[in-house]
Scaffold this active site. Structure first.
Site, short mmCIF file in Angstrom:
data_model
loop_
_atom_site.label_atom_id
_atom_site.label_comp_id
_atom_site.label_asym_id
_atom_site.label_seq_id
_atom_site.Cartn_x
_atom_site.Cartn_y
_atom_site.Cartn_z
N HIS A 1 0.81 -1.21 0.00
CA HIS A 1 0.00 0.00 0.00
C HIS A 1 0.85 1.27 0.00
CE1 HIS A 1 -3.93 1.87 0.63
NE2 HIS A 1 -3.32 2.72 1.43
N HIS B 1 -10.89 2.07 -0.27
CA HIS B 1 -11.00 1.65 1.13
C HIS B 1 -11.76 0.33 1.17
CE1 HIS B 1 -10.64 3.66 5.30
NE2 HIS B 1 -9.48 3.38 4.80
N SER C 1 -5.32 6.41 13.47
CA SER C 1 -6.40 7.31 13.88
C SER C 1 -6.61 8.34 12.79
CB SER C 1 -6.04 8.01 15.18
OG SER C 1 -6.07 7.09 16.24
N SER D 1 -4.72 -0.79 -5.45
CA SER D 1 -5.19 -1.69 -4.40
C SER D 1 -5.06 -3.12 -4.91
CB SER D 1 -6.64 -1.36 -4.07
OG SER D 1 -7.19 -2.34 -3.24
#
Ligand SMILES: Nc1ncnc2c1ncn2[C@@H]1O[C@H](COP(=O)(O)OP(=O)(O)O)[C@@H](O)[C@H]1O
Ligand SMILES: [Mg+2]
Lengths: 726, 79, 225, 79
Positions: free
Chosen positions: A44, A90, A308, A528
């Site tokens: 990634h 995602h 986060s 991806s």
């Protein structure tokens, strides 16, 4: 702690890669360092399997201000305006927790865009689910759509376009790609490259928690039965804080306080600090005890790998600390100086002044592994269908079957959950070929669209790659925009499989050829890999997001018929290619054969002429012909309008199915007033464009001479029921 | 037979709602407030006489719909 | 006319309303929620958005902000107050308007153009509209399902305090035309003195034909008289 | 000192969320379900040793912010 082979593998690193790490460090790493390597060297972040192929993409052009390599691509739209945009996947988080996965996907891509100084003005998404009958699909669809809406609506950026597809290839691995588009002043663009020694490195935004630790590695690993265990790495999005962060950053960007700025995306603090320092050929020192933490007793390892959300790293000019702090305090956000730039070319991590880890930056970036993976070509196949057999179905039945299918139903169940109007510059909302967003306070506008076609790409990646760029270009042309540049999200299976790597390599060749020919460069994107479960890979799904320019927006053009008795013109030649068509798939469940051929010369000529005709204000409506062929295009133009069509039976093609459902490329439908016909035909003739007049519009009915006649309200109803019944 | 169910976020999961509520209460002068976390609450009534069976059913509901086990924990109490 | 738009950290229609007001020649000021004084204003607008993420209850936390006390004071002194969408929710949380906005009955965010009917055109906010005029206006909300108790509902009807109702193209206020489950299709209400209007639809999104239509303009021009 | 607070809609207030949850559960085959109502749940921790004082504070929080008394009731429990 002694690093064992097991620990290395748990970090998603191969043992050979671990040996390289030891060589680069000239010693064994500690756990913190190993964690950092694993984050930076995974697929990634490092693009280790794709880099070699990405280098070949077409990325240049007069319109390009910044190509791939920054947080997002930047293009010039004239005056002092620039458009900044990017798409990102995602997929894995959204499969595990659809709402939060999709929401944080939107949050992440927005940060990529406002990090560079742009105010986001539009959001798009491309979402792919498994078959509607798969037991997970409904929950995933609901969760993803409300997650995308939940984030975008709250932060107040309109979600204006996208695509939604169902195919069993995604049963165990859905795709959620989000695209953000922003507007900036050309001379006010911010980059991530650090400059200058001893500059303050500032942490702003939300506090760091234990969420998403190893998220980036998760995005680079295949799913298996144990994926359930990976659940706690899911992050919860906080769009309200993102809104504060966005406003605070844009406020600080008004003056000259910022040297460089980088959002904390995948691999959080690690990748942001490494990227800034290595681009600037500097070193960076972080004092981890200063990092604002949400949980007690967080370790340096956890802080460096936490994902986060809603956080940024900024390097400030000397003396601007107080000014910057005031802005972030105004927006109730944390603001802490956590380190400085150095001349060591190293990432130095301290905790209470003790060095906890130190890694040469080039070991994390330029010296990270790059693979030239084996790949094999795919041959064109031929379907074994006997087209004579087709005649035992009625055209009307086939049309209705397609219009009522999951994939070709009206998407307003989805788009009504997105605020499309906030910011009051959306001149064309979802539902047309491309959305149109006016540049605030100006007459010009941009058009945006995202597209993919995994069936074509699966059957022949090279043609598929070319086709999808062309389809995206056509969608922009259809609303009167000059296509400028694209971003791409390349969703593929396991790159260690030479067949998958072949799909990737060939799609990219196709994309490159089309981009080059159409002067439609790639300025940003995302790869991806590892989309699949237990060795079952998804069909190759490159998603293209395009941006075009409308120099002067007088009246937005879309595909809805506007008037009675206008002439309907089809531009481009209809050969009747049915292999890989929606017709074969939906009506006969036939999925073999090759995709339609892409003729770039025709594509370009046809497109440029349509654009010319729109600019001269000679058409009432325009639609490109894509999935489902001519008849579906005509139906889409009729549904929701007050006018249908009366189509003459074609003279040349004898097989009506081929004529109406064939998916030959490079075609458009134009609705032209009778008194403009001569002018339009003159333009087309002068430029040697193939066109046919196939009929005219009429009130209330969708009609093909001697074949079918349906009330358009009925068609509309048929097209609108799938989602509501699901 | 009546049960109450509370659904709360797992410990390490961000609670944006709780965070904003906490800030607001502190701004309103509640300075002894240490922390506040927000969750969901359900009151469920069943036509059932067998407590064990009923509780199993409520447990089922939580797993299937009321709680998102990826980020949330739940607790069932008979009331 | 002097107008003030209150800006909360999560407001997101603040710019949109400012554009609409300025287009109609209001002298507009933006007022940050942490301020303790309002500029001199004939009209105060609380715009749409997610004031504090709409966490807890939509509008609840904004209802406790410093500036809201000033809005309440001004409203009690007769100043005109307009709350749109989240602004309406905030007005109910402060008690300036009665009732509450519950979640949409389908539990989904809804963004689309709907028809609303002008119920009372005899107010400062609506005098440029005709009675029973049907408008097409955009809605965008999660909690627009207006609810109030029986007595208040009676009062709303008896005192002519309902501003707008959701309806179909022909002006019928039937169930099918109700997008969110709102009581009696209510889309907007006045307080007893009719100097406060809360509404879920977004008039500021309907002031430009290039983007939508101009059905919202008369709301702002009514105020100018 | 820790308290839990539950906030529930008053009897006569429409509960769209509870209703949808109820329908969904019934569609999932939970046919013994009589009724379900949804509310909010808070876990509040205070830096306070005096239970009476602390409880008063929590009560204050509920009145000022956590519950909308026009439509909601609340209940405080020490945990
Ligand atoms: N997930 C989504 N989000 C937003 N808009 C969507 C989504 N899915 C589909 N749409 C919209 O629905 C319309 C039809 O989509 P599609 O059939 O893919 O169009 P096209 O073939 O012209 O690319 C488009 O306007 C598209 O923007
Ligand atoms: Mg199209």
């Amino acid at each position: 702690m002694k690093i064992t082979n097991q620990i290395v593998e748990k970090h998603g690193l191969k043992l050979e890669e671990y040996s390289i790490i030891k060589k680069l460090l000239k010693r064994e790493p500690n756990l913190l360092e190993l964690g950092i390597f694993s984050a930076m060297w995974n697929e990634h972040c490092s693009y280790k399997s794709s880099r070699k192929h990405l280098k070949n993409l077409h990325t240049i052009g007069k319109q390009v201000i910044q190509g791939p390599g920054e947080n997002a691509g930047v293009i010039d739209i004239g005056d002092d305006d620039a458009i900044i945009f990017k798409i990102e996947s995602h997929n894995h988080p959204s499969y595990i927790e659809p709402y939060q996965g999709a929401a944080t996907g939107v949050g992440g891509i927005l940060r990529d865009v406002f990090t560079m100084g742009a105010r986001p003005i539009a959001l798009l998404n491309s979402i792919h689910f498994g078959s509607p009958s798969h037991f997970k699909t409904k929950t995933l669809l609901n969760g993803v759509v409300s997650g995308i809406g939940g984030y975008g609506n709250c932060i107040g950026i309109p979600t204006v376009a996208g695509e939604t597809k169902f195919n069993s290839t995604y049963n165990e691995n859905i795709l959620v790609n989000a695209m953000a588009v922003g507007h900036a002043k050309k001379n006010k663009i911010f980059y991530s490259k650090a400059k200058g020694l001893n500059k303050s490195v500032v942490y702003v935004g939300s506090k760091t928690g234990r969420d998403g630790i190893h998220g980036a590695s998760m995005a680079s690993a295949e799913f298996d039965e144990n994926s359930e265990e990976k659940k706690p790495t899911v992050q919860v999005g906080d769009p309200f804080t993102e809104k504060l962060l966005m406003e605070a950053c844009l406020e600080l960007m008004k003056d000259n306080s910022i040297i460089s700025i980088q959002d904390m995306g995948a691999a959080g603090l690690t990748s942001s600090s490494v990227e800034m320092a290595s681009k600037g050929e500097l070193g960076i020192e972080l004092h981890l005890d200063k990092v604002p933490c949400r949980e007690e007793n967080m370790t340096p390892y956890e802080m460096m790998l936490s994902e986060s959300q809603e956080r940024m790293l900024i390097i400030l000019e000397d003396g601007k600390e107080k000014h910057a702090e005031e802005i972030f305090k105004k927006w109730d956000l944390d603001f802490v100086i956590i380190g400085k730039t150095t001349n060591t070319n190293k990432l130095t991590l301290k905790y209470n002044n003790k060095v906890e880890g130190e890694i040469p930056l080039d070991a994390l970036s330029s010296k990270a592994p790059v693979y030239d993976r084996k790949w094999i070509k795919k041959k064109l196949t031929k379907s074994k269908i006997d087209t004579k057999k087709l005649n035992n179905i009625k055209i009307e039945d086939a049309l209705i079957k397609i219009l009522s299918s999951a994939n070709h139903s009206n998407k307003s169940w989805i788009t009504n959950q997105y605020d499309q109007m906030v910011m009051c510059d959306t001149a064309q909302r979802s539902g047309s070929d491309a959305a149109i967003i006016r540049i605030h306070n100006k007459q010009k506008a941009i058009a945006v669209s995202v597209d993919s076609s995994s069936n074509y790409c699966n059957s022949h990646p090279l043609t598929g790659g070319k086709q999808i760029v062309c389809e995206n270009w056509r969608n922009l042309i259809s609303v009167g925009a000059k296509p400028l540049a694209i971003t791409n999200c390349l969703n593929f299976g396991n790159p260690e499989d030479s067949k998958i790597m072949g799909e990737f390599a060939e799609c990219l060749i196709g994309i490159k050829e089309a981009c080059e020919f159409l002067n439609y460069p790639v300025v940003s994107g995302n790869v991806s890999f590892y989309n699949g479960t237990n060795k079952k890979n998804i069909s190759p799904t490159p998603v293209i997001g395009g941006v075009g320019l409308i120099q002067k927006l007088n009246k937005p053009i879309n595909h809805q018929f506007k008037k009675d008795n206008s002439i309907i013109i089809v531009i481009g030649k209809t050969f009747g290619h049915l292999e890989q068509s929606v017709f074969f798939e939906e009506v006969y469940s036939i999925t073999d054969g090759s995709p339609p051929e892409v003729n770039l010369t025709n594509e370009k000529n046809n497109g440029e002429n349509v654009l010319e005709i729109i600019k001269k204000d000679l058409v009432n409506s325009v639609h490109d012909i894509s999935n489902g062929g001519l008849i579906v295009a005509l139906a889409e133009m009729s549904m929701g309008s007050d006018y249908g069509v009366k189509i003459n039976k074609p003279k040349n093609l004898t097989n009506l199915f081929k004529y109406f459902f064939g998916e030959d490329q490079g075609r458009y439908v134009l609705e032209v007033d009778k008194n403009n016909l001569e002018k339009v035909e003159k333009i087309l003739r002068n430029n040697n464009i193939f066109y046919e007049n196939i009929g005219f519009t009429q009130k209330d009915y969708f009609e093909i001479q001697k074949e079918l006649k349906i009330d358009i309200k009925e068609l509309y109803k048929i097209n609108n029921q799938w989602y509501n019944n699901y | 037979m009546k049960f109450s169910v509370t659904v709360t976020l797992k410990e390490d999961v961000l609670d944006p709602q709780g965070k904003v509520v906490q800030n607001t209460l502190q701004n309103l002068g509640m300075d002894n407030l240490k922390s506040i976390r927000q969750g969901k609450y359900f009151e469920i009534e069943l036509n059932d006489n067998d407590q064990i069976k009923a509780e199993k059913k409520v447990n089922d509901m939580c797993k299937k719909l009321l709680a998102n086990l990826i980020i949330e924990d739940y607790k069932i109490t008979k009331i | 006319m002097n107008s003030s738009v209150i800006v909360f950290p999560g407001s997101n229609c603040d710019r949109d309303i400012a554009v609409a007001l300025e287009k109609l020649q209001f002298k507009n000021k933006m007022v940050w929620h942490k301020e303790t004084k309002l500029p001199k204003s004939d009209l105060i607008v609380i715009p749409g958005g997610f004031s504090y993420g709409d966490y807890l209850r939509s509008g609840a936390i904004a209802g406790k902000s410093l500036i809201v006390n000033e809005v309440i004071k001004a409203a009690n002194n007769g100043c005109l107050v307009l709350g749109i969408c989240n602004g309406f929710q905030i007005l109910t949380e402060t008690g300036l308007l009665k009732g509450v906005l519950l979640r949409n009955k389908n539990l989904k965010f809804i963004n689309k153009d709907v028809n609303i009917k002008v119920i009372n055109n005899d107010t400062k906010f609506s005098n440029k509209y005709k009675k029973d005029q049907v408008l097409k206006i955009n809605i965008a909300h999660n909690e627009g399902n207006y609810f109030t108790n029986f007595n208040h509902l009676k009062e709303l009807n008896n005192e002519n305090l309902i501003a707008f109702k959701y309806c179909n193209k022909n002006g019928d206020t039937n169930k099918e035309a109700n997008p969110n489950g709102s009581l009696e299709n209510i889309a907007g209400i006045f307080n007893t003195k009719k100097n406060i209007l809360g509404m879920m639809p977004h008039p500021e999104r309907m002031v430009d034909n290039l983007i939508s239509n101009t059905d919202g303009i008369n709301l702002f021009s009514s105020l100018l008289k």
